[in-house]
Design a protein around this motif. Sequence first.
Motif, PDB file in Angstrom:
ATOM      1  N   LYS A  19      -4.748   0.796 -10.318  1.00  0.00           N
ATOM      2  CA  LYS A  19      -4.637   0.485  -9.117  1.00  0.00           C
ATOM      3  C   LYS A  19      -4.766   1.827  -8.275  1.00  0.00           C
ATOM      4  O   LYS A  19      -5.300   1.958  -7.232  1.00  0.00           O
ATOM      5  CB  LYS A  19      -3.814  -0.430  -8.717  1.00  0.00           C
ATOM      6  N   THR A  20      -3.995   2.568  -8.911  1.00  0.00           N
ATOM      7  CA  THR A  20      -3.717   3.902  -8.219  1.00  0.00           C
ATOM      8  C   THR A  20      -5.137   4.575  -8.202  1.00  0.00           C
ATOM      9  O   THR A  20      -5.314   5.518  -7.162  1.00  0.00           O
ATOM     10  CB  THR A  20      -2.527   4.736  -8.726  1.00  0.00           C
ATOM     11  N   LYS A  26     -10.906   5.176  -3.088  1.00  0.00           N
ATOM     12  CA  LYS A  26     -11.184   4.663  -1.490  1.00  0.00           C
ATOM     13  C   LYS A  26     -10.805   5.783  -0.584  1.00  0.00           C
ATOM     14  O   LYS A  26     -11.232   5.954   0.394  1.00  0.00           O
ATOM     15  CB  LYS A  26     -10.233   3.533  -1.462  1.00  0.00           C
ATOM     16  N   GLN A  27      -9.680   6.551  -0.910  1.00  0.00           N
ATOM     17  CA  GLN A  27      -9.101   7.528   0.225  1.00  0.00           C
ATOM     18  C   GLN A  27     -10.045   8.836   0.223  1.00  0.00           C
ATOM     19  O   GLN A  27     -10.837   9.119   1.194  1.00  0.00           O
ATOM     20  CB  GLN A  27      -7.938   8.258  -0.183  1.00  0.00           C
ATOM     21  N   LEU A  34       2.152   2.027  -3.455  1.00  0.00           N
ATOM     22  CA  LEU A  34       1.123   2.246  -4.206  1.00  0.00           C
ATOM     23  C   LEU A  34       0.789   3.745  -4.247  1.00  0.00           C
ATOM     24  O   LEU A  34       0.344   4.269  -5.010  1.00  0.00           O
ATOM     25  CB  LEU A  34      -0.194   1.342  -4.118  1.00  0.00           C
ATOM     26  N   LEU A  35       0.784   4.245  -2.720  1.00  0.00           N
ATOM     27  CA  LEU A  35       0.561   5.536  -2.600  1.00  0.00           C
ATOM     28  C   LEU A  35       1.581   6.405  -3.179  1.00  0.00           C
ATOM     29  O   LEU A  35       1.416   7.443  -4.079  1.00  0.00           O
ATOM     30  CB  LEU A  35       0.297   5.731  -1.146  1.00  0.00           C
ATOM     31  N   ARG A  76       0.960  -1.142   0.081  1.00  0.00           N
ATOM     32  CA  ARG A  76      -0.008   0.164   0.180  1.00  0.00           C
ATOM     33  C   ARG A  76       0.690   1.196  -0.030  1.00  0.00           C
ATOM     34  O   ARG A  76       0.561   2.165  -0.841  1.00  0.00           O
ATOM     35  CB  ARG A  76      -1.085   0.132   1.042  1.00  0.00           C
ATOM     36  N   ASP A 128      -8.142   3.564  -8.341  1.00  0.00           N
ATOM     37  CA  ASP A 128      -9.095   2.874  -7.317  1.00  0.00           C
ATOM     38  C   ASP A 128      -8.806   3.161  -5.919  1.00  0.00           C
ATOM     39  O   ASP A 128      -9.655   3.582  -5.012  1.00  0.00           O
ATOM     40  CB  ASP A 128      -8.946   1.368  -7.754  1.00  0.00           C
ATOM     41  N   GLU A 129      -7.510   3.280  -5.623  1.00  0.00           N
ATOM     42  CA  GLU A 129      -6.972   3.760  -4.197  1.00  0.00           C
ATOM     43  C   GLU A 129      -7.362   4.981  -3.716  1.00  0.00           C
ATOM     44  O   GLU A 129      -7.775   5.586  -2.773  1.00  0.00           O
ATOM     45  CB  GLU A 129      -5.279   3.429  -4.088  1.00  0.00           C
ATOM     46  N   TYR A 130      -7.287   5.931  -4.863  1.00  0.00           N
ATOM     47  CA  TYR A 130      -7.504   7.426  -4.674  1.00  0.00           C
ATOM     48  C   TYR A 130      -8.974   7.489  -4.326  1.00  0.00           C
ATOM     49  O   TYR A 130      -9.561   8.062  -3.657  1.00  0.00           O
ATOM     50  CB  TYR A 130      -7.186   8.319  -6.197  1.00  0.00           C
TER      51      TYR A 130
END
Length: 192
Positions: free
Chosen positions: A57-58, A64-65, A13-14, A10, A60-62
């Motif tokens: 994936k980044t 989620k944040q 990924l960030l 993670r 998607d992570e964005y």
Amino acid sequence: MTRSKEFDEREVLLKAMHLFWEKGYEKTSLQDLVTHMGVHRRSLYDTFGDKHSLFVKTVDEYQKQINAMIKEEIGRGRTAKQVIRFRFDYLIEVNDDRPPGCLFVNSATELALRDPEVREMINAGFDNGEKILVDLIQKGQQSGEIPVDKDAKILAASLQTTMIGLRVLARTSTDKKRMHQIADASIAMLDA
């Protein structure tokens, strides 16, 4: 024998997310990613796939944040208008923790026309943001904070459009006072 990962997935990924956010997809080379993430090229491929898969994936992570941040603000017992104000302030008041603008808006303008997968993700992200605004406005209407005679979906669409525009301005302008004035005018639509 399989080697264990020597990095926090993670965390790297960030790092990739911030690099894509700052430089854009096209201007971020694989070597930039390897250097910035602090991983070997082989580890990057083994963990995240190719550059495009990592980018997806980044994004998607964005999402989620952003969702977690809004949920946290709502959980603090803030009113609907306070949460909406927070969203405006967050996108205007950029600090050293994140690049200016918005990964969604940057990606929409750079890739959405030619990359169907990214376009779908960006549209889903914008739809999600608008749905959150609809929910907040309806919450404000139930509490009496926002007049019930106003159409929550139209208000949300207008607020979302203003937020998208401000995300572009945040990337190109340093006139925060003007951006706050625009936000104030948009929030004033919620008043009686």
